[in-house]
Design an enzyme around this catalytic site. Structure first.
Site, PDB file in Angstrom:
ATOM      1  N   CYS A 116      33.942  45.758  34.564  1.00 36.56           N
ATOM      2  CA  CYS A 116      34.119  46.392  35.887  1.00 36.56           C
ATOM      3  C   CYS A 116      32.808  46.562  36.654  1.00 36.56           C
ATOM      4  O   CYS A 116      32.828  46.845  37.847  1.00 36.56           O
ATOM      5  CB  CYS A 116      34.805  47.742  35.722  1.00 36.56           C
ATOM      6  SG  CYS A 116      36.420  47.598  34.950  1.00 36.56           S
ATOM      7  N   HIS A 258      33.589  52.604  41.712  1.00 38.61           N
ATOM      8  CA  HIS A 258      34.558  51.709  41.067  1.00 38.61           C
ATOM      9  C   HIS A 258      35.930  52.377  41.067  1.00 38.61           C
ATOM     10  O   HIS A 258      36.091  53.506  40.574  1.00 38.61           O
ATOM     11  CB  HIS A 258      34.091  51.413  39.640  1.00 38.61           C
ATOM     12  CG  HIS A 258      35.127  50.722  38.818  1.00 38.61           C
ATOM     13  ND1 HIS A 258      35.754  49.570  39.243  1.00 38.61           N
ATOM     14  CD2 HIS A 258      35.665  51.033  37.608  1.00 38.61           C
ATOM     15  CE1 HIS A 258      36.628  49.196  38.328  1.00 38.61           C
ATOM     16  NE2 HIS A 258      36.596  50.066  37.329  1.00 38.61           N
ATOM     17  N   ASN A 288      43.116  49.610  39.631  1.00 40.11           N
ATOM     18  CA  ASN A 288      41.822  49.204  39.084  1.00 40.11           C
ATOM     19  C   ASN A 288      41.803  47.675  38.967  1.00 40.11           C
ATOM     20  O   ASN A 288      42.531  47.100  38.172  1.00 40.11           O
ATOM     21  CB  ASN A 288      41.643  49.857  37.711  1.00 40.11           C
ATOM     22  CG  ASN A 288      40.298  49.552  37.076  1.00 40.11           C
ATOM     23  OD1 ASN A 288      39.572  48.657  37.517  1.00 40.11           O
ATOM     24  ND2 ASN A 288      39.959  50.291  36.029  1.00 40.11           N
TER      25      ASN A 288
END
Ligand code: UT7
Length: 367
Positions: A116, A258, A288
């Protein structure tokens, strides 16, 4: 000979979301997770996510996002970097094929694997290449199809991950320009490698194949432990990058973290000292999307004109590895192009074969 300029500037933004929408209610209706829309919304802030149809790959999403970023800048890339955890193939990298499909002749192209944190890792590498004159217009793409690797029976991951791609085209520039990078920070702790991992399929443990290896082929995340690490690492890294840029938290006009979990984002913002009205993102609508998360949120926020160009901006990310990274920059003048969305095309025809092991048994709604 390229004239070396003091910094890299974000000159173009692009994104691509596959059209199929999977709502929390769709996830609940599958009946395998014992979950609810209320639980997912209140514990994560996510209402829906996008899922790539069978036959659409990470590279397909990356091509569309990369093309949009080039159009937004009105320029072509001279290097392509694809940050992804879900490459089209284990070998070769996805980026060379993306570059070829963008019509970029013989430019260097490579993948970067930092889960990520991949987009901010990529931005850090690309900015350094610009500053040193190695290239002038790197295209940094974050692209993922987590629907291919997430276990539909896993409560920790099945409710939060989604598919998509975002991209930024850089150019050399000066520090006073909108979109100029002021500072970056990055780090890693391999001691936490098992917290976010796919157990088999690499050189350490080749895929055993058959039914036995099935569960181990899925992506696994130890949610609670990752949550604590994410808050700590993104907070620390944000403070480091602000200090390196010489900015106080009060000077930050826009914050995008994020997009993993709203509670994590709120905790980081409070600890760093950023008020809620300066926080931006699209977590509710896309979930996500790992390496695609930050460039998707950047493009979405820019398209909605939520932040004035030149505003001091903080980006931060955390992911598997463990890895984390942050960037201090001013908000770019670039707008994602207003042209009609690119048709999403697969590089190879959809095979007329039974569904793959990793595809979800989806009950979906189309937007
Ligand atoms: O992208 C890379 C970085 N990733 C992240 O940052 C993700 C970090 N982790 C998270 O976002 C959260 O840990 C999750 C969303 C994965 C899980 O949320 P949580 O608040 O940490 O849940 P938990 O595991 O602490 O479980 C709390 C309760 C438990 O019930 P009891 O024991 O309190 O009765 C779980 O059984 O919630 C239950 N639960 C669920 N209920 C409905 C856990 N997952 C679910 C679910 N649906 N999906």
């Amino acid at each position: 000979m390229t004239k070396v300029r003091p910094t890299a500037v974000l000159d173009g933004l692009g994104s691509c979301l596959p059209p199929r929408v999977l709502t929390n209610e769709d996830v609940r209706r599958r009946g395998v997770l014992n979950t609810s829309d209320a639980w997912i919304r209140s514990r994560t802030g996510i209402a829906r996510r996008r899922v790539a149809e069978d036959g659409i790959s990470t590279g397909d999403l990356a091509v569309a996002a990369g093309r949009a970023a080039q159009k937004s800048a009105g320029a072509r890339a001279d290097l392509v970097l694809v940050a992804t955890t879900t490459p089209d193939r284990r070998c070769p990298a996805t980026a060379p094929e993306v570059a070829a499909r963008l019509g970029l002749d013989a430019v260097p192209a490579f993948d970067l694997s930092a889960v990520c944190s991949g987009f901010l890792y990529g931005l850090t590498v690309a900015a350094a290449l610009v500053r040193t004159g190695v290239c002038a217009r790197p295209l940094v793409i974050g692209a993922e199809t987590y629907s291919r690797i997430v276990d539909p029976l896993d409560r920790d991951s099945a409710v939060i991950f989604g598919d998509g791609a975002g991209a930024a085209l850089l150019r050399p520039g000066d520090r006073g320009e909108p979109g100029a990078l002021a500072a970056t920070d990055w780090g890693a702790d391999g001691g936490g490698a098992d917290l976010i991992a796919i157990a088999v399929g690499g050189a350490r443990r080749p895929d055993p194949g058959g039914r036995a290896g099935r569960q181990e082929r899925y992506f696994r995340m130890r949610g609670r432990e990752v949550y604590a690490q994410a808050v700590r690492r993104m907070t620390d890294s944000s403070r480091v990058v602000l200090a390196a840029a010489g900015w106080s938290p009060e000077a930050v006009g826009a914050f995008i973290g994020h997009q993993a979990n709203q509670r994590i984002l709120d905790a980081v913002a409070v600890r760093v000292g950023i008020p809620a009205h300066r926080c931006h993102g699209n977590l509710r609508d896309v979930g996500n999307t790992a390496a695609a998360s930050l460039p998707l949120a950047l493009a979405d926020t820019a398209a909605r004109r939520r932040v004035r160009p030149g505003t001091r901006t903080l980006l931060t990310a955390f992911g598997g590895g463990l890895t984390w990274a942050s960037a201090a920059l001013t908000w770019p003048a670039a707008l994602p192009c207003d042209l009609p969305p690119e048709p999403l095309t697969a590089s190879v025809p959809t095979p007329a074969t039974p569904r793959r092991t990793f595809s979800w048994p989806l009950s979906t709604t189309t937007s």
